[in-house]
Scaffold this active site. Structure first.
Site, PDB file in Angstrom:
ATOM      1  N   LYS A  33       8.835 -11.100   8.128  1.00  0.00           N
ATOM      2  CA  LYS A  33       7.769 -10.081   8.106  1.00  0.00           C
ATOM      3  C   LYS A  33       8.002  -9.071   6.982  1.00  0.00           C
ATOM      4  O   LYS A  33       9.135  -8.903   6.511  1.00  0.00           O
ATOM      5  CB  LYS A  33       7.696  -9.377   9.461  1.00  0.00           C
ATOM      6  CG  LYS A  33       8.926  -8.561   9.801  1.00  0.00           C
ATOM      7  CD  LYS A  33       8.882  -8.051  11.246  1.00  0.00           C
ATOM      8  CE  LYS A  33      10.145  -7.292  11.579  1.00  0.00           C
ATOM      9  NZ  LYS A  33      10.307  -7.044  13.010  1.00  0.00           N
ATOM     10  N   ARG A 117       7.462  -0.966  24.470  1.00  0.00           N
ATOM     11  CA  ARG A 117       6.711  -0.856  23.229  1.00  0.00           C
ATOM     12  C   ARG A 117       5.530  -1.813  23.352  1.00  0.00           C
ATOM     13  O   ARG A 117       4.437  -1.407  23.633  1.00  0.00           O
ATOM     14  CB  ARG A 117       7.637  -1.212  22.044  1.00  0.00           C
ATOM     15  CG  ARG A 117       7.032  -0.963  20.697  1.00  0.00           C
ATOM     16  CD  ARG A 117       8.011  -1.255  19.555  1.00  0.00           C
ATOM     17  NE  ARG A 117       8.348  -2.670  19.440  1.00  0.00           N
ATOM     18  CZ  ARG A 117       9.050  -3.180  18.434  1.00  0.00           C
ATOM     19  NH1 ARG A 117       9.512  -2.404  17.478  1.00  0.00           N
ATOM     20  NH2 ARG A 117       9.313  -4.481  18.389  1.00  0.00           N
ATOM     21  N   TYR A 248      13.540  17.501 -11.428  1.00  0.00           N
ATOM     22  CA  TYR A 248      12.737  18.508 -10.726  1.00  0.00           C
ATOM     23  C   TYR A 248      13.626  19.484  -9.964  1.00  0.00           C
ATOM     24  O   TYR A 248      14.545  19.066  -9.252  1.00  0.00           O
ATOM     25  CB  TYR A 248      11.795  17.830  -9.729  1.00  0.00           C
ATOM     26  CG  TYR A 248      10.592  17.186 -10.371  1.00  0.00           C
ATOM     27  CD1 TYR A 248       9.637  17.959 -11.027  1.00  0.00           C
ATOM     28  CD2 TYR A 248      10.417  15.810 -10.328  1.00  0.00           C
ATOM     29  CE1 TYR A 248       8.534  17.365 -11.617  1.00  0.00           C
ATOM     30  CE2 TYR A 248       9.310  15.207 -10.913  1.00  0.00           C
ATOM     31  CZ  TYR A 248       8.373  15.993 -11.561  1.00  0.00           C
ATOM     32  OH  TYR A 248       7.289  15.412 -12.144  1.00  0.00           O
ATOM     33  N   MET A 293       9.047  10.192  -9.088  1.00  0.00           N
ATOM     34  CA  MET A 293       8.152   9.087  -8.715  1.00  0.00           C
ATOM     35  C   MET A 293       8.534   7.770  -9.391  1.00  0.00           C
ATOM     36  O   MET A 293       8.625   6.736  -8.751  1.00  0.00           O
ATOM     37  CB  MET A 293       6.705   9.460  -9.041  1.00  0.00           C
ATOM     38  CG  MET A 293       5.693   8.512  -8.418  1.00  0.00           C
ATOM     39  SD  MET A 293       4.004   8.908  -8.874  1.00  0.00           S
ATOM     40  CE  MET A 293       3.731  10.444  -8.034  1.00  0.00           C
TER      41      MET A 293
HETATM   42  C1  LIG Z   1      11.629  -7.516  13.440  1.00  0.00           C
HETATM   43  C2  LIG Z   1      11.798  -8.284  14.683  1.00  0.00           C
HETATM   44  C3  LIG Z   1      12.936  -9.081  14.886  1.00  0.00           C
HETATM   45  C4  LIG Z   1      14.109  -9.122  13.935  1.00  0.00           C
HETATM   46  O1  LIG Z   1      14.993  -8.059  14.150  1.00  0.00           O
HETATM   47  P1  LIG Z   1      16.385  -7.972  13.343  1.00  0.00           P
HETATM   48  O2  LIG Z   1      17.052  -6.792  13.932  1.00  0.00           O
HETATM   49  O3  LIG Z   1      16.019  -7.761  11.916  1.00  0.00           O
HETATM   50  O4  LIG Z   1      17.075  -9.255  13.556  1.00  0.00           O
HETATM   51  C5  LIG Z   1      12.974  -9.869  16.024  1.00  0.00           C
HETATM   52  N1  LIG Z   1      11.972  -9.855  16.914  1.00  0.00           N
HETATM   53  C6  LIG Z   1      10.884  -9.079  16.760  1.00  0.00           C
HETATM   54  C7  LIG Z   1       9.823  -9.099  17.798  1.00  0.00           C
HETATM   55  C8  LIG Z   1      10.761  -8.247  15.659  1.00  0.00           C
HETATM   56  O5  LIG Z   1       9.683  -7.467  15.527  1.00  0.00           O
END
Ligand SMILES: *Cc1c(COP(=O)(O)O)cnc(C)c1O
Length: 339
Positions: A33, A117, A248, A293
């Site tokens: 992801k 969650r 800055y 930036m």
């Molecule tokens: C991002 C995610 C993972 C991976 O987590 P890591 O700590 O990077 O291994 C696994 N399951 C779900 C549902 C996630 O959103």
């Protein structure tokens, strides 16, 4: 131009360590992801698939489409297709979402075992199965997510315990509603290394594959290697006299004569500003003044500067975690695989 290098050998090493922990390569579902945690979706998918990883986890349909020819199984974590897309499995994150999937969709049900969650609560499992069946969806798996696998304490264990009872009930319900061969999974990277149990049918590993898993003292410390390095290219350099200040706000002031070089990476590229003036590059070059930036300044004259080769150390200086540093890296930065 600034660029990113990816160390293929280190990536293979991490995948080997994960396979060893699982005693199987087939249980790895690599989490890709958010541009493969900033590493580059295409590049990581390519190397992983060549290594023999056959399962991937992505966030969106768009990500899934980009890697569809590389994996046998792709789980989409948070997207709902408008039309039937049988090439992918989709996560049900809430009861109300069930009616939104086109009939015939392949789905996996997320159960909330304590993170609060996403997912349906365990006591509504039956209701969820009924709804999935009524809506003509193909249920293939039941999953959960740990909130504290990387923390000392008992939370990991009670979530595991809850998931084990969810699995038993799900198997009974699957029989009743005619879903065969459910796949179960719960482990992220930390849970994968925390225990030899709890790997279920597969694990969803992200940060461990990228070599930046951090476990607290007292928990197993796997031997993993960060695979991403961020490099900047020098735009200009100058000599500072004692008392001259950089950037800055002029928050760095030279206490003696110094060579300072300015590099073409800034917070627009994802280099977090909160590490300003308190970070040193792996070669020992101190960051001078604020990250701006499109620029940052370091001591020295190197034409190309290795800004970090372990996102964890940059993250510590920035007061955050490696995940945030990595996913923030601008997708426009060129990414090269180093063999
Ligand atoms: C991002 C995610 C993972 C991976 O987590 P890591 O700590 O990077 O291994 C696994 N399951 C779900 C549902 C996630 O959103």
């Amino acid at each position: 131009m600034a660029f990113i290098t990816l160390d293929r050998k280190a990536f293979h090493h991490n995948l080997n360590m994960i396979s060893k922990q699982l005693q199987s390569r087939d249980k790895i579902a690599l989490v890709l992801k958010d541009n493969a945690y900033g590493h580059g979706l295409k590049q990581i998918a390519q190397v992983a698939s060549k290594y023999g990883v056959t399962r991937a986890v992505v966030r969106t349909i768009d990500e899934a489409e980009q890697v569809r020819d590389k994996f046998h199984y792709i789980l989409v974590l948070a997207d709902t297709p408008a039309v039937l897309m049988p090439a992918y499995c989709f996560t049900i994150n809430a009861m109300e979402q069930i009616k939104s999937f086109p009939p015939g969709s392949r789905v996996e049900l997320k159960v909330d075992t304590g993170m609060h969650r996403n997912g349906v609560p365990p006591h509504l499992l039956h209701h969820a199965f009924e709804k999935i069946s009524k809506n003509g969806l193909k249920l293939e798996g039941v999953m959960t997510h740990h909130r504290s696998a990387d923390e000392m304490g008992s939370e990991y264990f009670w979530q595991r315990h809850t998931f084990e009872s969810v699995k038993r009930e799900a198997l009974m319900l699957a029989k009743r509603y005619g879903f065969s061969k459910l796949r179960f999974h719960s482990a992220n990277s930390a849970a994968t290394f925390r225990s030899h149990e709890g790997h279920d049918d597969m694990v969803r590993v992200g940060i461990a594959a990228y070599g930046c898993l951090e476990m607290p003292e007292g928990l197993p410390q796997p031997d993993l290697l960060p695979i991403l390095s961020l490099w900047g290219e020098k735009i200009s350099q100058r000599r500072l006299n004692q008392g001259e200040r950089v950037g800055y706000g002029g928050c760095f002031s030279a206490d003696r004569q110094l060579q300072v070089s300015n590099y073409d990476v800034g917070y627009a590229d994802g280099l977090l500003r909160t590490a300003s003036n308190r970070y040193s590059a792996p070669g020992g070059e101190k960051m001078l003044g604020r990250v701006s930036m499109d620029n940052c300044s370091f001591v020295g004259e190197a034409d190309q500067l290795l800004i970090f080769n372990d996102a964890r150390s940059y993250a510590h200086a920035a007061g955050t975690i490696s995940y945030e540093v990595l996913v923030g890296l601008d997708p426009r930065l060129p990414r090269k695989i180093i063999e």
